[in-house]
Design a protein around this motif. Structure first.
Motif, PDB file in Angstrom:
ATOM      1  N   ALA A  22       0.826  -1.208   0.000  1.00 12.53           N
ATOM      2  CA  ALA A  22       0.000   0.000   0.000  1.00 12.53           C
ATOM      3  C   ALA A  22       0.860   1.258   0.000  1.00 12.53           C
ATOM      4  CB  ALA A  22      -0.934  -0.009   1.210  1.00 12.53           C
ATOM      5  N   VAL A  23       1.969   1.246   0.738  1.00 11.89           N
ATOM      6  CA  VAL A  23       2.871   2.401   0.730  1.00 11.89           C
ATOM      7  C   VAL A  23       3.404   2.638  -0.675  1.00 11.89           C
ATOM      8  CG1 VAL A  23       5.134   3.232   1.481  1.00 11.89           C
ATOM      9  CG2 VAL A  23       3.551   2.282   3.164  1.00 11.89           C
ATOM     10  N   ALA A  24       3.864   1.577  -1.327  1.00  9.98           N
ATOM     11  CA  ALA A  24       4.408   1.719  -2.679  1.00  9.98           C
ATOM     12  C   ALA A  24       3.350   2.233  -3.646  1.00  9.98           C
ATOM     13  CB  ALA A  24       4.968   0.381  -3.144  1.00  9.98           C
ATOM     14  N   ARG A  25       2.162   1.657  -3.554  1.00  7.52           N
ATOM     15  CA  ARG A  25       1.059   2.047  -4.443  1.00  7.52           C
ATOM     16  C   ARG A  25       0.717   3.522  -4.261  1.00  7.52           C
ATOM     17  NH1 ARG A  25      -2.125  -1.780  -2.753  1.00  7.52           N
ATOM     18  NH2 ARG A  25      -3.122  -0.581  -1.114  1.00  7.52           N
ATOM     19  N   ARG A  26       0.585   3.944  -3.008  1.00  6.14           N
ATOM     20  CA  ARG A  26       0.215   5.329  -2.724  1.00  6.14           C
ATOM     21  C   ARG A  26       1.373   6.290  -2.976  1.00  6.14           C
ATOM     22  NH1 ARG A  26      -4.248   6.724   0.177  1.00  6.14           N
ATOM     23  NH2 ARG A  26      -5.763   5.071   0.608  1.00  6.14           N
ATOM     24  N   TRP A  27       2.599   5.862  -2.745  1.00  6.94           N
ATOM     25  CA  TRP A  27       3.761   6.726  -2.981  1.00  6.94           C
ATOM     26  C   TRP A  27       3.865   7.081  -4.462  1.00  6.94           C
ATOM     27  CZ3 TRP A  27       6.750   7.933   1.404  1.00  6.94           C
ATOM     28  CH2 TRP A  27       7.848   8.744   1.169  1.00  6.94           C
ATOM     29  N   CYS A  28       3.722   6.070  -5.305  1.00 13.78           N
ATOM     30  CA  CYS A  28       3.772   6.317  -6.744  1.00 13.78           C
ATOM     31  C   CYS A  28       2.635   7.241  -7.173  1.00 13.78           C
ATOM     32  CB  CYS A  28       3.692   4.990  -7.498  1.00 13.78           C
ATOM     33  SG  CYS A  28       5.185   3.963  -7.365  1.00 13.78           S
ATOM     34  N   TRP A  29       1.469   7.039  -6.580  1.00 14.45           N
ATOM     35  CA  TRP A  29       0.324   7.893  -6.897  1.00 14.45           C
ATOM     36  C   TRP A  29       0.618   9.349  -6.552  1.00 14.45           C
ATOM     37  CZ3 TRP A  29      -2.721  10.282  -2.929  1.00 14.45           C
ATOM     38  CH2 TRP A  29      -3.850  10.961  -3.385  1.00 14.45           C
ATOM     39  N   ARG A  30       1.185   9.586  -5.378  1.00 18.39           N
ATOM     40  CA  ARG A  30       1.423  10.971  -4.978  1.00 18.39           C
ATOM     41  C   ARG A  30       2.584  11.597  -5.755  1.00 18.39           C
ATOM     42  NH1 ARG A  30       2.198  13.809   1.026  1.00 18.39           N
ATOM     43  NH2 ARG A  30       1.663  15.886   0.225  1.00 18.39           N
ATOM     44  N   LEU A  31       3.554  10.786  -6.145  1.00 15.08           N
ATOM     45  CA  LEU A  31       4.648  11.300  -6.969  1.00 15.08           C
ATOM     46  C   LEU A  31       4.222  11.527  -8.413  1.00 15.08           C
ATOM     47  CD1 LEU A  31       7.995   9.473  -6.090  1.00 15.08           C
ATOM     48  CD2 LEU A  31       7.477  11.912  -5.899  1.00 15.08           C
ATOM     49  N   GLY A  32       3.117  10.891  -8.808  1.00 15.34           N
ATOM     50  CA  GLY A  32       2.660  11.025 -10.180  1.00 15.34           C
ATOM     51  C   GLY A  32       3.420  10.158 -11.157  1.00 15.34           C
ATOM     52  N   VAL A  33       3.747   8.912 -10.718  1.00 19.29           N
ATOM     53  CA  VAL A  33       4.412   7.969 -11.620  1.00 19.29           C
ATOM     54  C   VAL A  33       3.649   6.656 -11.615  1.00 19.29           C
ATOM     55  CG1 VAL A  33       6.690   8.994 -11.329  1.00 19.29           C
ATOM     56  CG2 VAL A  33       5.978   7.144  -9.792  1.00 19.29           C
ATOM     57  N   ARG A  34       3.808   5.899 -12.688  1.00 17.97           N
ATOM     58  CA  ARG A  34       3.152   4.593 -12.774  1.00 17.97           C
ATOM     59  C   ARG A  34       3.987   3.561 -12.035  1.00 17.97           C
ATOM     60  NH1 ARG A  34      -0.812   5.686 -16.124  1.00 17.97           N
ATOM     61  NH2 ARG A  34      -0.482   7.182 -17.828  1.00 17.97           N
ATOM     62  N   PRO A  35       3.359   2.748 -11.169  1.00 18.71           N
ATOM     63  CA  PRO A  35       4.113   1.720 -10.446  1.00 18.71           C
ATOM     64  C   PRO A  35       4.821   0.772 -11.412  1.00 18.71           C
ATOM     65  CG  PRO A  35       1.896   1.962  -9.560  1.00 18.71           C
ATOM     66  CD  PRO A  35       1.932   2.754 -10.833  1.00 18.71           C
ATOM     67  N   ARG A  36       5.969   0.243 -10.970  1.00 19.44           N
ATOM     68  CA  ARG A  36       6.735  -0.676 -11.818  1.00 19.44           C
ATOM     69  C   ARG A  36       6.819  -2.081 -11.225  1.00 19.44           C
ATOM     70  NH1 ARG A  36      12.345   0.869 -12.466  1.00 19.44           N
ATOM     71  NH2 ARG A  36      12.319  -0.884 -13.927  1.00 19.44           N
ATOM     72  N   GLY A  37       6.428  -2.248  -9.970  1.00 14.74           N
ATOM     73  CA  GLY A  37       6.554  -3.552  -9.350  1.00 14.74           C
ATOM     74  C   GLY A  37       7.108  -3.409  -7.950  1.00 14.74           C
ATOM     75  N   ALA A  38       6.985  -4.463  -7.158  1.00 13.12           N
ATOM     76  CA  ALA A  38       7.313  -4.386  -5.733  1.00 13.12           C
ATOM     77  C   ALA A  38       8.735  -3.914  -5.476  1.00 13.12           C
ATOM     78  CB  ALA A  38       7.084  -5.748  -5.083  1.00 13.12           C
ATOM     79  N   GLU A  39       9.714  -4.540  -6.131  1.00 14.35           N
ATOM     80  CA  GLU A  39      11.114  -4.213  -5.824  1.00 14.35           C
ATOM     81  C   GLU A  39      11.493  -2.789  -6.210  1.00 14.35           C
ATOM     82  OE1 GLU A  39      15.621  -5.951  -6.637  1.00 14.35           O
ATOM     83  OE2 GLU A  39      13.864  -7.221  -6.975  1.00 14.35           O
ATOM     84  N   PRO A  40      11.262  -2.357  -7.455  1.00 18.82           N
ATOM     85  CA  PRO A  40      11.625  -0.961  -7.778  1.00 18.82           C
ATOM     86  C   PRO A  40      10.794   0.070  -7.026  1.00 18.82           C
ATOM     87  CG  PRO A  40      10.498  -2.010  -9.631  1.00 18.82           C
ATOM     88  CD  PRO A  40      10.808  -3.084  -8.649  1.00 18.82           C
ATOM     89  N   ASP A  41       9.524  -0.219  -6.774  1.00 15.96           N
ATOM     90  CA  ASP A  41       8.689   0.741  -6.058  1.00 15.96           C
ATOM     91  C   ASP A  41       9.176   0.928  -4.624  1.00 15.96           C
ATOM     92  OD1 ASP A  41       7.209   0.973  -8.351  1.00 15.96           O
ATOM     93  OD2 ASP A  41       5.488  -0.190  -7.625  1.00 15.96           O
ATOM     94  N   ARG A  42       9.537  -0.171  -3.972  1.00 17.07           N
ATOM     95  CA  ARG A  42      10.045  -0.048  -2.596  1.00 17.07           C
ATOM     96  C   ARG A  42      11.387   0.670  -2.570  1.00 17.07           C
ATOM     97  NH1 ARG A  42       8.397  -5.844   0.345  1.00 17.07           N
ATOM     98  NH2 ARG A  42       6.151  -5.646  -0.058  1.00 17.07           N
ATOM     99  N   ALA A  43      12.203   0.438  -3.576  1.00 20.59           N
ATOM    100  CA  ALA A  43      13.482   1.140  -3.657  1.00 20.59           C
ATOM    101  C   ALA A  43      13.252   2.643  -3.845  1.00 20.59           C
ATOM    102  CB  ALA A  43      14.316   0.577  -4.808  1.00 20.59           C
ATOM    103  N   LEU A  44      12.233   2.990  -4.624  1.00 21.81           N
ATOM    104  CA  LEU A  44      11.898   4.404  -4.828  1.00 21.81           C
ATOM    105  C   LEU A  44      11.451   5.050  -3.527  1.00 21.81           C
ATOM    106  CD1 LEU A  44      11.368   6.898  -6.553  1.00 21.81           C
ATOM    107  CD2 LEU A  44       9.164   5.898  -7.206  1.00 21.81           C
TER     108      LEU A  44
END
Length: 479
Positions: free
Chosen positions: A341-363
């Motif tokens: 949920a953190v990754a999903r919402r973080w990408c949403w607030r940054l305005g980027v499309r999620p790429r998957g668990a590992e890169p999203d968590r690294a972001l």
């Protein structure tokens, strides 16, 4: 927006009558010296068919609490227990509020109108059952900001000044009084279940589980889940999923609730009851909103742990109906659900499309590191990054973490502003001072309008797989 979208039909649905006998006590509202409307949320009212009320009708229903047509004939103070700072307290219940009405929203969900500051109840103990006007103004600001940032929150529906002078130890007194109405998707708490466990009311616990599954349904537990067809296990999985998303939404919003007790945890995963809240001035996991939280139990960075712990208390209560192993299996899903949920919402607030668990968590990790090192406000960080990414500019400190990410754009005019909307304590005090010193409500009206504009720019927040999206209007004017 078409006319039907603007104003839904009023559909009374006093479902609590199914369990009223053992979950609530009928009470009478206070008789206030005056009822002066200070805030009416017509955007929220339109979703439940009440935006057409005249001001006189509004004051009668939400200041004098005359029953709504075909709804609850009298207010109900709900019974519950709870852990307060992890100390069990059986002497709780609605002490200055009650459930006033229930109806179906535009999307068919069961919605509650509940109060704060509406008078004493059997659970008031030594309290006066009242609410300060400043407390009501703070709740308007908290709920509007949270809604704009995609948090599943109750909404401040109405604030009416009541003409009494209140004495409080934590603010200058005497101070003005108010009665507030909130619109929520349920007021059933984890503490509601804890009370039934304490009294060993197994039959009532079964009824409450059925009530929740009927009126607040969620997706079935994953395939292979132990005892996934048992009602208590189904509800446990639903609550864990909702609470994990709630915890993530607080962190991505940079919000500190302040008092995450089990009696403040709604089983729908909807945040409510705002006391000593704050937004971060900088990314500080140790920041605590409540001056009385001396040990930092509910500090910003400990909120996920606190909400997970509360889910554990829900599992303990459900032991009255189910075995431990499937309840623990559901509880153990929380960490992974939270991180997703953190990754999903973080990408949403940054305005980027999620790429998957590992890169999203690294972001997420790289972004947190950048904020800690720079001391930049989270609001400013997200605002700056989103605009830069939309323009094709990659900040050097996040170049590696952002590689391969696609911007979702910044089409709304909000992203052309010089600075983002924020909610620092200084802004709250300025808005309150205008009201307190000059009875000037325009700064509050302006701030609510600005926050709703920000919400429209962000658009709807992403939801967990299998959960229905929120149907609230993304924009609208404050009244």
């Amino acid at each position: 927006m078409d006319e039907d979208r603007q104003q839904a039909a009023y559909r009374p649905a006093p479902a609590i009558a199914q369990i009223e006998e053992w979950i609530a006590d009928p009470v009478a509202p206070a008789d206030f010296p005056k009822t002066e409307i200070r805030f009416r949320n017509d955007r929220a009212a339109a979703e439940i068919g009440l935006a057409g009320l005249s001001d006189a009708q509004w004051a009668a229903h939400f200041g004098r609490f005359e029953p709504l047509e075909d709804n609850l004939p009298r207010p109900l103070a709900l019974r519950y227990h709870g852990h307060q700072f992890r100390v069990y307290n059986p002497d709780l219940g609605d002490g200055r509020g009650f459930l006033f009405a229930q109806m179906r929203g535009r999307d068919g969900r069961l919605m509650d109108l509940g109060t704060k500051g509406s008078g004493t109840t059997p659970y008031s103990r030594a309290g006066d059952g009242r609410l300060t006007l400043k407390g009501a103004v703070r709740e308007i600001l908290a709920t509007e900001m949270l809604e704009a940032l995609g948090v599943n929150t109750s909404r401040t529906f109405s604030v009416i000044e009541t003409g009494e002078q209140l004495w409080r130890n934590d603010e200058p007194s005497p101070t003005r009084s108010a009665v507030m109405v909130r619109l929520s998707h349920s007021h059933i708490r984890i503490g509601s279940f804890q009370r039934l466990l304490a009294h060993e009311q197994q039959a009532e616990m079964e009824q409450l589980v059925d009530y929740c599954l009927q009126h607040f349904p969620g997706p079935p537990p994953p395939d292979g889940t132990p005892a996934r067809e048992e009602p208590a296990i189904r509800l446990m999985h639903n609550v864990v999923e909702r609470m994990a998303d709630l915890a993530a939404s607080y962190m991505v919003a940079g919000f500190v609730h302040g008092v995450l007790n089990t009696d403040n945890m709604n089983i729908t995963g909807e945040s409510f009851d705002y006391g000593p809240w704050r937004w971060l001035e900088r990314w500080d996991p140790d920041f605590t909103a409540a001056y009385f939280d001396h040990g930092g139990l509910y500090a910003f960075g400990r909120q996920p742990e606190a909400i997970h712990w509360n889910c554990g208390q829900f599992a303990v209560a459900l032991r009255l109906l189910a075995d431990s192993d499937p309840l623990v299996a559901a509880l153990n899903r929380f960490p992974d659900l939270y991180m997703a949920a953190v990754a999903r919402r973080w990408c949403w607030r940054l305005g980027v499309r999620p790429r998957g668990a590992e890169p999203d968590r690294a972001l997420v990790a790289a972004s947190e590191k950048a904020m800690r090192e720079s001391g930049e406000r989270p609001d400013a960080f997200f605002f700056r990054l989103r605009k830069a990414l939309a323009a094709g500019e990659i900040p050097a400190e996040l170049a590696e973490a952002l590689e391969g990410y696609e911007s979702t754009g910044c089409e709304h005019e909000y992203w052309s502003d010089d600075a983002p909307q924020s909610m620092g304590i200084d802004q709250v005090e300025e808005i309150w001072s205008a009201i307190d010193e000059r009875d000037d409500w325009q700064p509050l009206v302006n701030k609510v309008a600005a926050l709703r504009r920000m919400g429209a720019a962000h658009g709807p927040a992403p939801v967990p797989a299998g959960h229905a999206p929120d149907s609230r209007e993304p924009a609208g004017e404050a009244r």
